[in-house]
Design an enzyme around this catalytic site. Structure first.
Site, PDB file in Angstrom:
ATOM      1  CE  LYS A  19      -4.500   1.597  -0.895  1.00 52.99           C
ATOM      2  NZ  LYS A  19      -4.076   0.395  -0.204  1.00 52.99           N
ATOM      3  CB  SER A  21      -0.963   0.016   1.192  1.00 56.20           C
ATOM      4  OG  SER A  21      -2.045  -0.859   0.958  1.00 56.20           O
ATOM      5  CB  SER A  71      -4.752   1.310   3.705  1.00 56.84           C
ATOM      6  OG  SER A  71      -3.767   0.971   2.757  1.00 56.84           O
TER       7      SER A  71
END
Length: 478
Positions: A53, A50, A110
């Site tokens: 992101k 993640s 997330s």
């Protein structure tokens, strides 16, 4: 002095020599200058999870800055976005929300579905947005990075390095100062649901001000963290930690060393800038067995709180010229409650402020209350139904009787032929049944050859009264 210089040279050579990539990758740099304070495996390719992101946020906010979209632009949740794996908000296809809310949900929770919503809204599709991500990476000098999706879920070709994540973190601070608050929101509130930021340094570590966590089994636990003290801002990158707790402790240790490095800075070998770190051509390590294998006591998860502290290498600490700051140790900081902070309200639908924002938050809270009450009622009804139809003592006795009767009936059916056959076998010498009343009837009913056969074979009683096959079958029984 010569001895100290020689020790510094050895330390520099050790720092530039990559350690086992299966261990972890660590990087500590100054945000303003990009100066490298520590680098371990920093240029090994790694799965970002993640941390992806951060690039999704950078590309999206760059589009906002360039006025190609606005923070209050409405985006729609597509079936593709809704089908993403957790962590996610779980909105149904067709749900609309603003760029602003999608960013907050993506950066704090997330949320993988929100990353796809942003990608489709900015780039038209996942592939189109991935092309924008890769173009941006090349422009920033992230030469080891390649992206195929906006959320970091496992995919071939999704790769970064600690070096490249340090470059991206600096770019966010440098290029998007007006939007940097997206990387240090402590918590969000959707209706009654409050989600804390997975970055546990926020609200605990003095001066912590961002950025993002990441986790998949193949990558281990990743973290890009920043903190500012006395006007000096540092960026720490941890890739491949064994748990969420360990990655947080390691990041705090890196930051402690950086903030406490002033007194012995002349001993620290110059490692150059983050852009100058030489990339290493290698395949990214796959940590699935180590992080998610059968040896773990419980499944690994992004928000786990597993006790797994990192050990400090005292020689490396001294030789690199770092000196820990006074105060609580990183593990002690994690045990402390986070500093009180009001969660940021997020919601679906068009942008709202003031009373309208409060009203939509209360409406969502009521909707969630109704869902909870409905689910609770369904569970209670299911329990009552199960209790009502649970067999009592009388029912159990009746069932037992039925079972017994069934068994007896099944046993009784073959009993008659089995008994006759056994009797015929056991009583070959004694022939009491022949002279009974049934014998004359049988004799009268049977033709003459039958009695002759019986008299010819006096040792086989009742054979004349039954077919031969029955006797043979009985004799064949074990």
């Amino acid at each position: 002095m010569l001895t100290i210089a020689a020790a510094a040279a050895v330390t520099l050579a050790t720092a530039l020599q990559p350690r086992d990539a299966q261990a972890e990758a660590l990087l500590l740099i100054e945000a303003d200058t990009g100066k490298v304070l520590q680098a371990d495996n920093a240029t090994y390719p790694w799965y970002p999870a993640s941390l992806t992101k951060l690039m999704t946020a950078y590309v999206t906010l760059q589009a906002v800055k360039d006025k190609r979209i606005a923070l209050d632009t409405l985006l729609t949740v597509s079936p593709t976005a809704a089908a993403q794996q957790p962590s996610k908000m779980g909105f149904a296809p067709g749900t609309q929300l603003t760029v602003d809310n999608a960013l907050k949900m993506m950066m704090v929770k997330s949320a993988n579905d929100m990353a796809v919503v942003l990608a489709e809204g900015v780039g038209g599709s996942i592939d189109g947005f991935s092309a924008l991500m890769n173009d941006t990476a090349q422009r920033l000098g992230m030469t080891q990075s390649h992206f195929v999706n906006p959320n970091g879920l496992p995919a071939d070709g999704q790769v970064v390095s600690a070096r490249d994540m340090g470059i991206l973190a600096r770019a966010i601070m440098r290029d998007l100062p007006d939007y940097e608050y997206f990387v240090h929101i402590p918590a969000i509130k959707f209706g009654r649901r409050v989600t804390q930021n997975f970055n546990r340094l926020i609200g605990r570590y003095p001066g912590a001000d961002g950025m993002k966590t990441g986790f998949i089994c193949a990558s281990g636990f990743n973290l890009v963290a920043s903190a500012t003290r006395d006007g000096r801002r540092l960026i720490a990158v941890v890739l491949g930690a064994a748990s969420s707790r360990e990655r947080t402790i390691k990041a705090a240790e890196l930051l402690d060393r950086g903030f406490g490095s002033g007194t012995l800075s002349w001993l620290r070998p110059a490692l150059g800038t983050v852009e100058g770190l030489a990339p290493i051509a290698a395949a990214p390590p796959n940590l699935r067995d180590e992080v998610c294998g059968p040896k773990r006591k419980r499944p690994a998860a992004e928000n786990e709180d597993e006790v797994a502290g990192g050990e400090d290498n005292g020689f490396r600490l001294f030789a690199a010229g770092f000196q820990p700051t006074a105060g609580p140790k990183p593990a002690e900081l994690l045990a402390m409650p986070a500093a009180p902070a009001e969660p940021v309200i997020v919601y679906t639908g068009p942008a709202r402020t003031g009373a309208a924002l409060i009203a939509v938050a209360e409406e969502e809270a009521r909707r969630q209350d109704a869902q909870i009450a409905q689910a609770r009622a369904a569970r209670q009804a299911k329990r009552k139904h199960a209790a009502k139809h649970k067999p009592g003592d009388s029912d159990k006795a009746a069932d037992k009787a039925k079972v017994t009767a069934t068994i007896d009936t099944r046993a009784a059916k073959p009993a008659a032929p089995r008994h006759n056959g056994a009797a015929a076998t056991k009583d070959k010498d004694a022939k009491p049944a022949a002279p009974k009343a049934a014998a004359p009837k049988a004799a009268a009913a049977k033709p003459a050859p039958k009695p002759k056969t019986a008299s010819a074979h006096p040792g086989a009683p009742k054979t004349a009264a039954k077919p031969a096959t029955t006797g043979d079958d009985a004799g064949k029984r074990p």
